[in-house]
Design an enzyme around this catalytic site. Sequence first.
Site, mmCIF file in Angstrom:
data_model
loop_
_atom_site.group_PDB
_atom_site.id
_atom_site.type_symbol
_atom_site.label_atom_id
_atom_site.label_comp_id
_atom_site.label_asym_id
_atom_site.label_seq_id
_atom_site.Cartn_x
_atom_site.Cartn_y
_atom_site.Cartn_z
ATOM 1 N N ASN A 1 0.874 -1.175 0.000
ATOM 2 C CA ASN A 1 0.000 0.000 0.000
ATOM 3 C C ASN A 1 0.913 1.228 0.000
ATOM 4 O O ASN A 1 1.507 1.560 1.018
ATOM 5 C CB ASN A 1 -0.888 -0.024 1.252
ATOM 6 C CG ASN A 1 -1.727 1.239 1.396
ATOM 7 O OD1 ASN A 1 -1.752 2.086 0.503
ATOM 8 N ND2 ASN A 1 -2.408 1.366 2.529
ATOM 9 N N TRP A 2 1.007 1.858 -1.164
ATOM 10 C CA TRP A 2 1.958 2.968 -1.306
ATOM 11 C C TRP A 2 1.458 4.256 -0.650
ATOM 12 O O TRP A 2 2.197 5.238 -0.568
ATOM 13 C CB TRP A 2 2.254 3.228 -2.786
ATOM 14 C CG TRP A 2 3.011 2.118 -3.465
ATOM 15 C CD1 TRP A 2 3.507 0.982 -2.892
ATOM 16 C CD2 TRP A 2 3.363 2.044 -4.859
ATOM 17 N NE1 TRP A 2 4.148 0.211 -3.838
ATOM 18 C CE2 TRP A 2 4.069 0.833 -5.049
ATOM 19 C CE3 TRP A 2 3.141 2.872 -5.963
ATOM 20 C CZ2 TRP A 2 4.562 0.438 -6.301
ATOM 21 C CZ3 TRP A 2 3.633 2.492 -7.207
ATOM 22 C CH2 TRP A 2 4.334 1.284 -7.368
ATOM 23 N N LYS A 3 0.192 4.262 -0.244
ATOM 24 C CA LYS A 3 -0.398 5.467 0.387
ATOM 25 C C LYS A 3 -0.125 6.699 -0.484
ATOM 26 O O LYS A 3 -0.069 6.573 -1.707
ATOM 27 C CB LYS A 3 0.120 5.606 1.821
ATOM 28 C CG LYS A 3 -0.108 4.314 2.631
ATOM 29 C CD LYS A 3 0.090 4.464 4.103
ATOM 30 C CE LYS A 3 -0.192 3.126 4.794
ATOM 31 N NZ LYS A 3 -0.081 3.197 6.239
ATOM 32 N N GLY B 1 2.935 -1.124 4.233
ATOM 33 C CA GLY B 1 2.993 0.311 3.952
ATOM 34 C C GLY B 1 4.408 0.735 3.618
ATOM 35 O O GLY B 1 4.918 0.483 2.527
ATOM 36 N N GLY B 2 5.082 1.374 4.581
ATOM 37 C CA GLY B 2 6.399 1.969 4.348
ATOM 38 C C GLY B 2 7.393 1.044 3.657
ATOM 39 O O GLY B 2 8.097 1.461 2.724
HETATM 40 P P1 13P Z 1 3.174 0.397 7.660
HETATM 41 O O1 13P Z 1 3.665 -0.887 7.055
HETATM 42 O O2 13P Z 1 3.894 1.610 7.142
HETATM 43 O O3 13P Z 1 3.086 0.325 9.143
HETATM 44 O O4 13P Z 1 1.662 0.586 7.129
HETATM 45 C C1 13P Z 1 0.775 -0.472 7.252
HETATM 46 C C2 13P Z 1 -0.449 -0.119 6.490
HETATM 47 O O5 13P Z 1 -1.210 0.751 6.886
HETATM 48 C C3 13P Z 1 -0.706 -0.839 5.232
HETATM 49 O O6 13P Z 1 -1.988 -0.568 4.747
#
Ligand code: 13P
Length: 251
Positions: A9-11, A234-235
């Site tokens: 999830n690249w946000k 995420g990150g």
């Molecule tokens: P992180 O891996 O950056 O904690 O984020 C998790 C997330 O929200 C994936 O959708």
Amino acid sequence: MRRKLVLGNWKMHGSKAQVRQLLAGLAARIGEVSSAVDVGVCPTHLHIPLVADLLAGSRIGLGAQDAYADPSGAVTGAVSVSMLVEFGVSWVLVGHSERRQLFGETDQQVATKFAAVLEQGLVPVLCVGETLQQRQEGDTETVVLAQLQAVINKAGIEALGNSVLAYEPVWAIGTGETASPAEAQIVHQALRAHMAAMNAQVAADTRIIYGGSVKGANAQQLFEQADIDGGLIGGASLEAEEFISICKNAD
Ligand code: 13P
């Protein structure tokens, strides 16, 4: 046997140049990941056409981070599920805690989105998770089961069989804090048991992935748990080497 699934999830990250670089890095190393693992990335809506082009012919699938339930209409700023279909999207995240917290999405809205994603033939990835306060008050299971039940009430238990669940404790997202494998397994097991009480086959077939500060270094222990079927990253999904390392640990 449930196949493992790892989604990035690249946000709200990435320039066009960064997207190209990241995908080139993934393309160069995806061959190291067992074919038993399903892999996908969820860029911003704006980057979806670029990513779709760059992923053509790749085994890496394409997901979206959100969608609006109605197919079209006067909804400024929104992108519908049917638009995502046109661009080759396979998965759509619904109910991510950042959407719930920053945009005030309710369980009802999440359930409506979930149903719309399914109706268009895509796979909803339903995100559930408790805040730190809810965990400290002992409400973790109550919270995540209520989030799940809202969707079951709207879409029916059978619909879960065509979806993915993601357990993402809010306190573990982007904080570097991860639920321990045992803590995560307890919640995953509770989610599966809740489904099993209504439909054993759906419960056995539905993938429940874990998200919250997953890294190459902790992925294997998490993914080894009986009810953890992969990760929502995420990150660490913004770094080709780290993401590939996570995917390799899913086998
Ligand atoms: P992180 O891996 O950056 O904690 O984020 C998790 C997330 O929200 C994936 O959708």
